[in-house]
Design an enzyme around this catalytic site. Structure first.
Site, mmCIF file in Angstrom:
data_model
loop_
_atom_site.group_PDB
_atom_site.id
_atom_site.type_symbol
_atom_site.label_atom_id
_atom_site.label_comp_id
_atom_site.label_asym_id
_atom_site.label_seq_id
_atom_site.Cartn_x
_atom_site.Cartn_y
_atom_site.Cartn_z
ATOM 1 N N LEU A 26 46.582 102.107 77.007
ATOM 2 C CA LEU A 26 45.841 103.127 76.275
ATOM 3 C C LEU A 26 44.428 103.272 76.833
ATOM 4 O O LEU A 26 43.938 104.394 77.010
ATOM 5 C CB LEU A 26 45.792 102.774 74.792
ATOM 6 C CG LEU A 26 45.110 103.821 73.902
ATOM 7 C CD1 LEU A 26 45.863 105.144 73.942
ATOM 8 C CD2 LEU A 26 44.988 103.318 72.470
ATOM 9 N N LYS A 120 29.599 97.354 62.783
ATOM 10 C CA LYS A 120 30.717 96.419 62.721
ATOM 11 C C LYS A 120 31.576 96.645 61.471
ATOM 12 O O LYS A 120 31.067 96.950 60.390
ATOM 13 C CB LYS A 120 30.208 94.988 62.752
ATOM 14 C CG LYS A 120 29.491 94.614 64.046
ATOM 15 C CD LYS A 120 30.413 94.687 65.251
ATOM 16 C CE LYS A 120 29.691 94.411 66.546
ATOM 17 N NZ LYS A 120 29.307 93.016 66.696
ATOM 18 N N SER A 448 22.354 92.891 80.927
ATOM 19 C CA SER A 448 23.356 93.289 81.914
ATOM 20 C C SER A 448 23.038 94.660 82.496
ATOM 21 O O SER A 448 22.464 95.526 81.833
ATOM 22 C CB SER A 448 24.744 93.298 81.285
ATOM 23 O OG SER A 448 24.812 94.239 80.230
ATOM 24 N N GLU A 620 26.988 90.157 61.748
ATOM 25 C CA GLU A 620 28.403 90.444 61.519
ATOM 26 C C GLU A 620 29.156 89.255 60.941
ATOM 27 O O GLU A 620 30.167 89.426 60.262
ATOM 28 C CB GLU A 620 29.086 90.894 62.804
ATOM 29 C CG GLU A 620 29.452 89.781 63.743
ATOM 30 C CD GLU A 620 30.058 90.280 65.039
ATOM 31 O OE1 GLU A 620 31.059 89.713 65.463
ATOM 32 O OE2 GLU A 620 29.515 91.228 65.617
ATOM 33 N N HIS A 709 25.723 103.056 74.172
ATOM 34 C CA HIS A 709 27.141 103.235 73.888
ATOM 35 C C HIS A 709 27.561 104.696 74.005
ATOM 36 O O HIS A 709 28.674 105.059 73.621
ATOM 37 C CB HIS A 709 27.481 102.690 72.504
ATOM 38 C CG HIS A 709 27.415 101.197 72.426
ATOM 39 N ND1 HIS A 709 26.230 100.535 72.211
ATOM 40 C CD2 HIS A 709 28.358 100.232 72.576
ATOM 41 C CE1 HIS A 709 26.464 99.230 72.205
ATOM 42 N NE2 HIS A 709 27.737 99.019 72.427
#
Length: 772
Positions: A26, A120, A448, A620, A709
């Site tokens: 997917l 979350k 990153s 979370e 995102h």
């Protein structure tokens, strides 16, 4: 119905199943569609094949009633937003022009359209898209997806149960749309939403649904009397509908508490409850309300969130106790199996002894089926399964892998002083500013940089032997050189090395710590097409040798600007792993903290002046019930301080958190005693900056100005506007400028443009500051 007949009627079911396919088909199909390599029809065909494969696999394993509607291209809460017609105004034209592209625009955004906020799903590592609602929201039913998938399953000759996010949970998860006046509560729209659910239920009934599941996990949280009244009204009204399917209201992740009497009395035909260890109180509470006479009970006795084999004898005991409390007792996992990998049998590199301890989705399905058979037909019919299960449990309990005396002795010797910096922040910050010499509004990134195809290929080549270690490390050095060079040219003040050597922010460390086990195929969806392989924390934790020092010091040798050392914090190491369940979480966190403390000390000794210890999972992992939170926050913040407290005053400790509601843990953020915290803020328009200010947070903070995102590139003007908003809450001498999160999933062109705009915005706003 008697206990005997309730047992005889026992059936096996699940609430949901991993979506991605055995080879993440997917993910590949969706990303191929985004890149224009495949068309919408090909994507839909792949999705349909995966759904059919899942249902056939479940039915073939002995699941009597398969779920439909749990499959999603991106997120099941976003699917619910489409189902009820709550499309944000800015996305309506895109959805009307092309429903699929409009759907992905809501999820990811475009250059011109901001996406929905992402956060979350309760205390899991799954992210959902937050509905945006307001007083003017007009709901409209669109049951096309749910009806089509039900018909697909029925066409295969299967008994199928559609699964929907319940109306109360949907509204409780929503937030006021941009521009809506303060104080608006989405739950006030319940009476407007219920007729839409009634229409969807009627459509599903007409399509052949006997049962429909309505998920209400929000009811396991602490709820006000008004919220409980809303739940009572919702299910009174839905239960009174004529010619509707039977309703199964499902809760999971914790005990149902004060909502249990409300749902037990509701005119619905069944309840699904969590009976795993974290929700054991449901058993006593169910008995206290007199059980569910005349109703179906779906008992979640197999943990749907962890990967350890079930104690079948214990679960059968729980199921036996439940007999007589309901008209029918069925067996299920505690929640959707979305939260675990697909198949442990695919793991060829894990020792056979350890593999016996593991149960992924396929293995959990077999456990559910065995329990249902044992309940319905007697334990003699599963005697061999029970015997093998007892041996597996004993193997784990008695294994030397799980216990290291040296680790336990070191943990037992921890003192309060080990978790305190040598100077308070007010003194440390003076030393750090003198040492680092940074400007006002210093710029940095979270860690990153893009993980390019070349980097992934290099790691694959190393694993398969196509290149040797020297060749691989040469590629890593070249990537670090490029990342450092770009940051210097862009004008970023505190650099990172970009983490090209890291596959994942938890897995990378887990592979270098004793006590952890890495998987090769244990993929779990985090959001959209982002999948991670959570490592398995199986035994006591220690660090045999330095993990990050070499590449951090190499990057520092390339520049005169400070380069951050980058580590993942102890709470996140637990939260984003499948953690051991045979000792308290706080004990495991302290073990991880001590291993990371050794790494922090070695980084400092090697000349690293800024060290970031990321804790994005702190919020979370917060227990869903307020009564359970103080103990968690005590050991969670202690473990962070234990990791970082050994450094000198002039060494600056950073931490990072993303995509969560921070208002109720601001005191815990303060208790971490980090010098600088960076947080997600771009999608929420600097809400977190206001929360920090309201608390009186005294340290430095970097609320993000770049939403990583989404593929869109924020302009310099947009970033500058967010900075100005941040400055209303946080003074310039304590405000940092950074993205929301790491840039691993982004491509280089958008990363370059976005960071250049970020630096430009910082310079613009710096020039606007008073000369003093």
């Amino acid at each position: 119905m008697t206990s005997k007949s309730a047992a005889a009627a026992a059936r096996a079911t699940v609430y949901g199943y991993p979506r991605q396919g055995p080879d993440r088909e997917l993910k590949k199909a969706i990303e191929g569609y985004w890149k224009g390599r495949t068309d919408a029809d090909a994507l839909r065909a792949t999705a349909a094949d995966l759904r059919r494969s899942n249902w056939r696999q479940l039915a073939g394993a002995g699941i009597h009633e398969v779920p439909t509607g749990d499959f999603s291209y991106y997120d099941h809460v976003l699917d619910t937003t489409v189902m009820v017609g709550a499309i944000p105004a800015r996305h309506r034209a895109a959805v009307d022009a092309d429903a699929l592209d409009g759907y992905f625009a809501m999820a990811r955004g475009t250059q011109d359209l901001a996406p929905l906020e992402m956060t979350k799903w309760f205390d899991t590592n799954y992210h959902y898209l937050v509905p945006e609602l307001g007083p003017d929201t007009v709901f409209a039913a669109d049951s096309g997806k749910q009806v089509a998938e039900l018909k697909e399953a029925l066409a295969l000759g299967l008994t199928a149960r559609p699964v929907l996010v319940g109306p109360v949970t949907y509204l409780l998860l929503a937030k006021p749309a941009p521009g809506v006046a303060a104080g608006f509560e989405p739950l006030t729209l319940l009476d407007r939403l219920l007729p839409v659910y009634a229409e969807v239920l009627a459509d599903l009934r007409a399509a052949g649904a006997e049962w429909v599941q309505l998920d209400e996990p929000a009811l396991v949280q602490d709820r006000t009397p008004a919220e409980l009244n809303a739940a009572e009204r919702a299910y009174r009204d839905l239960g009174a509908l004529p010619d509707r399917p039977k309703l199964l209201v499902a809760s999971y992740f914790d005990r149902l508490g004060e909502a249990l009497p409300v749902l037990a009395k509701a005119p619905v035909e069944g309840l699904a409850l969590d009976f795993t260890e974290s929700a054991a109180a449901n058993l006593d509470a169910l008995a206290a309300v007199g059980g569910l006479p005349g109703k179906r009970l779906v008992a979640g006795v197999v943990n749907g969130r962890n990967i350890w084999v079930n104690d079948l004898a214990k679960s059968l005991s729980t199921l036996g106790t439940l007999l007589g409390l309901a008209d029918r007792v069925d067996v299920a996992a505690s929640c959707s199996l979305l939260h675990v990998p697909l198949d442990a049998a695919a793991e060829r590199d894990i020792q056979p002894q350890i593999l016996r301890w593991l149960a992924f989705a396929k293995q959990k399905t077999a456990e559910i089926v065995a329990l249902a058979k044992g309940l319905a037909q007697g334990t003699d019919t599963i005697a061999a399964v029970l015997s093998a299960n007892r041996a597996d449990l004993a193997s784990r309990e008695n294994s030397p892998i799980t216990r290291d005396p040296a680790v336990r002795a070191r943990t037992a010797a921890i003192t309060d002083a080990d978790g305190r910096r040598s100077q308070p922040y007010t003194e440390r910050t003076t030393a750090q500013r003198a040492h680092l010499g940074l400007p006002l509004l210093p710029t940095t990134t979270i860690g990153s940089f893009p993980q390019t195809g070349e980097l992934r290929t290099a790691r694959a080549d190393l694993r398969t032997g196509r290149i040797d270690r020297a060749g691989y490390e040469e590629r890593i050095r070249a990537e670090i050189q490029e990342v450092v060079s770009f940051q210097e040219k862009a004008g970023i003040d505190v650099l990172v090395h970009g983490e090209p050597e890291r596959n994942d922010m938890v897995q990378y460390f887990a592979e270098q710590l004793t006590g952890y086990i890495a998987t090769q195929h244990g993929w779990v969806q985090s959001y959209g097409t982002r999948y991670v392989r959570p490592p398995i924390l199986a035994g006591d934790i220690s660090r045999p040798e330095p993990m990050t020092v070499r590449w951090t010091t190499y990057a520092q040798s390339l520049t005169g600007r400070p380069v951050k050392g980058m580590l993942t914090g102890p709470v996140t190491m637990l939260a984003w792993s499948f953690v051991r369940d045979d000792q308290p979480l706080g004990d495991t966190a302290r073990q991880v903290a001590l291993a990371l403390r050794d790494e922090v000390d070695d980084l400092e000794a090697a000349g690293t002046s800024v060290i970031q210890v990321d804790e994005p999972a702190l919020r979370e992992t917060l227990p869903l019930r307020a009564a359970d939170r103080p103990d968690y926050l005590a050991w969670a913040t202690e473990s962070f301080r234990l990791t970082t407290a050994g450094v000198r005053p002039e060494t600056q400790i950073h931490t990072h958190m993303c995509y969560a509601e921070f208002g109720d843990i601001v005191q815990a953020i303060d208790d971490l005693d980090a010098d600088v915290i960076s947080l997600e803020a771009a999608r929420s328009h600097m809400q977190v900056a206001c929360e920090l200010a309201a608390h009186g947070y005294p340290r430095e903070a970097g609320p993000g100005v770049y939403d990583i995102h989404s593929p869109r590139v924020p302009s310099a003007a947009e970033a500058a506007d967010l900075l100005r908003t941040g400055l209303k809450a946080i003074p310039a001498e304590r405000l940092w400028v950074n993205p929301d999160c790491g840039l691993k999933t982004r491509a280089w062109p958008e990363t370059r443009a976005s960071l250049e705009n970020l630096v430009s915005a910082a310079r613009t706003v710096r020039e606007e500051l008073p000369a003093s």
